[in-house]
Design a protein around this motif. Structure first.
Motif: not given
Length: 871
Positions: A146-168
């Motif tokens: 979720f690199r940019d808060p304007r992206w509407g589908r960012g809600q479907e992700t685990y956020g902006e951090d690679p480590y948190l995203t990979a872990t979750m």
């Protein structure tokens, strides 16, 4: 009897498999053989035409071989999605990331997979198992950054951090796919591979390029972990192009990295209609045949959405690829289906025996509430305005999200039997208090349609409301399913049923009523819907939006005579996809803020529930409101009308609490300075209102943390189209955020101590850090301990800081707990300019606390640090 019936029905459907397990006619029907042997035998018996037919998401039956029809398309982002059956709906993915609780997410995925099995089993019973959203192959999780808060589908992700995203993402996949040594509980799919995060309006046409450093440091780590360590079954390639090649036909992404470097053996699906993009939008290929052949040669096994892949038959005959190339893809697809137990007797596959009672079970609903509570982030609590006292006599609950049952469900969601809005949650919490509720404003304006009394003036066939006729086609033809409905206000997810009888895809409806006018002199009808509709008064068509993909509310002002009755008819058609139709009527009124303040000024507290909504942000939407475009946002600022309303509330001198719902970061600089209590509640699922009320009134101590940076305003953001990570996310942002990644307050306080950490470590070795945290406050609560690595004296490019560990702990007042963080050699490495992963050099600093090492957190107390030298 019910289980025996279902067992028999399964056996009948898979008759060749059940009978031939004993007397196998062909090796693929012999359950004693390996899946590889069986798949190879099955595929070699198929004709070219049959093989190609299986490479579409809606794969037809091949009766002569005992292969049932199957649709691969299904979703399970935060609970089973788009099913016609009632299911448990957990918080949206971004909210789950805010919990920083990997174990809760694992359990959620486990429960969701069980409900998915129950849905599939019910579909088998009803002969619907070949329909979309009934299968066991789920196109989840979304692990884009979720690199940019304007992206509407960012809600479907685990956020902006690679480590948190990979872990979750990893824990989600493990929970969903199960731990059976032979069978998958469900098949997960990592998407959208790769370098994909908007803008939505141009996703089918844009080409992006990033440095090898950014590619390997930010965009690929989560995909790499899920493929190489978590054994995710599927991968979905993205719509956009990467370095001029469509992602589904990318030499770098698909061949070099996914198949060769990572050795991925599972199946790859295109995003839906993505193959058409090759020749219709990217213009990299001349037609369906060349596009399809190239996609298969790059390892895209399945086409979703259209039937471009049918041209593969001609492509083989024309020598663009060989039948052996087709075999590779078809074998991958059947391997997944065999691993799901689809060709084995029910008695052999424990997951196939999952009962319907699993749906919305007590344990699942309890977890939905737990995760909603865990996800809530308290951003501000000046003067300890929170928690509010339950002895309050009068409270005002105001705002567009206060009683919004759609917003709490997010997107890619299922439908629960019950859902609790914030208003309902507060009412349940304060059964004896006077509660003033008003919507007051819309998300972006202060003009509301006052239609409270109009419904009494609708009447047909002796009943109030509308006669609703639903047709199983888009032409309003045939015999309809008829119902009586009090209003026209529907929002159907893909895969749901209309009135319990018609599938919510490619259908039409007619709503008829008689309206008897009062003395108002005129009335305004407002109608909006997805694909097409037309509105008639006394047989005269007055509005016609009978074209596909035309979105936005339309108005018609009817001048009326007192006591006269008018016949109203609204006709509607919906093609493929989610659908909605709504008609309201009344007179438009601008909200008088002065009068509203007068009505609430004697309340003990004012709770404003606003923010934004999945009705505004999401996937490729048409949203005609300022600040929003195509599902994305053009501004991250809270819409100004909401700030103006809160300014009016502040002038009352009463405690004001802002409950914000959102799937992305919202800039609230005025609120952060002036509103004493701010709680971010995301889209928290079916129990959102209960969870918010529990936090507001102190029955739950909040501990959620932001998985994204909350910036101060639009000027903090680079160009949305620029995929470089320069000045993006907490890892590279050079400014000062309003609220940083990892930030969140509590009703209690914590103190950290380092017990043991090395001062030096050899390259390739692990690092172990032992830490203690103490709850120094007077209330039990959770704490999210976070470990960050700060890079010192490194010649190459590095993040400013990077999360490398986290741990959510529950501590009673005064309790102390010790725990250990272990950093792998990979955690202590970075990509170089060419993308090669190399160990760190020189010194680096490890920081442990309840927030980032340089961000003040009033309740998580101190940050402990340790400098380590890499030898």
């Amino acid at each position: 009897m019910r289980f025996n019936y279902r067992h028999l029905l399964f056996a009948l459907i898979f008759l060749p498999c059940t009978l031939l397990a004993q007397t196998a006619k062909y090796p693929y029907q012999n359950t004693k053989l390996s899946f590889t042997t069986r798949v190879n035998d099955l595929v070699k018996r198929m004709t070219l035409e049959e093989k190609v037919s299986q490479m579409l998401n809606s794969a037809p039956a091949i009766k002569r071989l005992g292969i049932p029809a199957y649709d691969w398309w299904n979703e399970v982002l935060h609970g089973v999605a788009r099913t016609p059956y009632k299911v448990t709906v957990y918080p949206q993915a971004i909210a789950n990331a805010a919990s920083f609780d990997r174990n809760a997410l694992f359990t959620m995925a486990d429960y969701a997979a069980l409900e998915g099995r129950a849905v599939h089993n019910k579909a088998v019973e009803q002969g619907r198992d070949n329909e979309r959203y009934m299968g066991l192959t789920y196109w989840t999780p979304n692990i884009n950054i979720f690199r940019d808060p304007r992206w509407g589908r960012g809600q479907e992700t685990y956020g902006e951090d690679p480590y948190l995203t990979a872990t979750m993402g990893s824990f989600f996949v493990r929970g969903l796919q199960g731990n059976d040594p032979k069978y998958l509980k469900a098949a997960a799919c990592a998407k959208h591979y790769a370098v994909h995060s908007g803008p939505e309006p141009t996703r089918h046409v844009f080409n992006t390029d990033v440095s090898n450093y950014d590619l390997w440091d930010t965009y690929l780590p989560a995909f790499k972990k899920l493929v190489t360590e978590t054994n995710v079954e599927g991968v979905m390639c993205a719509y956009n192009a990467f370095r001029t090649q469509p992602c589904c036909g990318s030499d770098v992404l698909m061949v070099d990295i996914l198949r060769n470097q990572w050795g991925f053996k599972g199946y790859v699906t295109s995003d839906c209609w993505g193959i058409d993009d090759f020749f219709k939008n990217h213009k990299t290929h001349t037609n369906a045949e060349t596009a399809s052949a190239d996609a298969v040669l790059h390892g895209t096994d399945l086409e979703c959405g259209t039937d471009a892949y049918l041209s593969l038959i001609a492509a083989v005959k024309n020598g663009r690829l060989s039948e052996k190339d087709i075999d590779v893809s078809v074998k991958r697809l059947f391997m997944t289906r065999f691993k799901l137990g689809m060709f084995d007797p029910v008695s052999m596959v424990k997951y196939a025996q999952t009962p319907s009672s699993t749906l919305e079970s007590a344990e699942h609903k309890a977890l939905a509430l737990k995760m909603a509570r865990q996800s809530i982030v308290m951003l501000k609590n000046a003067g300890n305005v929170l928690p509010l006292k339950k002895t309050i006599k009068k409270i005002a609950v105001i705002g567009p999200n206060a009683d919004n049952g759609i917003a709490i469900l997010g997107n890619y969601n299922g439908t629960p039997t019950d859902r609790v809005t914030v208003l309902q949650g507060i009412k349940a919490k304060l059964p004896n208090a006077e509660i003033i509720y008003e919507k007051a404003i819309n998300f972006t304006n202060d003009t509301l349609l006052d239609y409270r009394d109009v419904s009494r003036q609708y009447n047909i066939d002796g009943h109030q409301g509308f006669k609703a006729e639903y047709f199983n086609n888009v032409d309003l033809k045939g015999t309809p399913v008829v119902a009586s409905e009090p209003e026209v206000n529907h929002f159907w997810q893909e895969g749901e049923t209309v009135n319990g009888a018609i599938k919510a895809n490619n259908f039409s409806a007619r709503y008829t009523t008689n309206y008897t006018a009062g003395n108002e002199g005129f009335i305004t009808f407002e109608i909006d819907g997805d694909d097409g509709w037309r509105f008639s008064v006394d047989g005269q068509e007055v509005l016609n939006i009978w074209t596909r993909n035309r979105w936005g509310a339309q108005q018609y002002k009817l001048v009326t005579q007192p006591g006269k009755t008018y016949k109203l008819q609204l006709e509607f058609w919906q093609g493929d996809g989610k659908s909605n139709i709504r008609m309201t009527a009344g007179t438009y009124k601008k909200t008088d803020f002065t009068a509203l303040v007068e009505r609430v000024k004697d309340a003990d507290a004012i709770v404003y529930v606003g923010g934004i909504s999945p009705q505004l942000e999401g996937e490729e939407m048409k949203v005609p409101y300022p600040g929003f475009d195509g599902g994305d946002r053009t501004s991250i600022m809270l819409p100004s009308v909401q700030t103006q309303l809160m300014k009016a509330f502040k002038n009352t001198g009463k405690p004001v609490v802002f409950v914000m719902m959102t799937g992305s970061a919202v800039a609230i600089p005025w609120e952060a300075e002036n509103i004493p209590g701010i709680v971010n509640a995301w889209y928290a699922g079916q129990s959102a209102g209960t969870a918010v009320a529990d936090v507001l009134f102190g029955d739950y101590n909040p501990a959620g943390r932001l998985p994204v940076t909350f910036y101060k305003g639009d000027s903090d953001l680079p160009d949305f189209n620029d995929y470089s990570m320069t000045n993006r996310t907490y890892r590279y942002f050079n400014g000062t955020p309003l609220y940083g990644f990892g930030y969140g307050l509590s009703y209690t306080n914590f103190k950290y101590d380092v017990i043991a950490a090395p001062t030096a470590v050899k390259k390739g070795s692990k690092v172990t850090v032992k830490v203690a945290v103490t709850n120094t406050g007077k209330m039990a609560g959770d704490e999210v301990a976070q470990l960050y690595l700060t890079y010192n004296n490194n010649a190459k490019k590095t993040p400013l800081k990077a999360l490398k560990g986290f741990n959510r702990l529950s501590l009673k007042a005064g309790e102390r707990k010790e725990f250990t963080f272990t950093l792998s050699a990979a955690d202590l490495s970075l990509p170089d300019a060419n993308g090669k992963i190399t160990p760190l050099k020189g010194k680096f600093t490890l920081s442990v606390g309840g927030s980032q090492p340089d961000e003040k957190n009033l309740t998580s107390g101190n940050i402990v640090k340790k400098t380590v030298t890499m030898l």
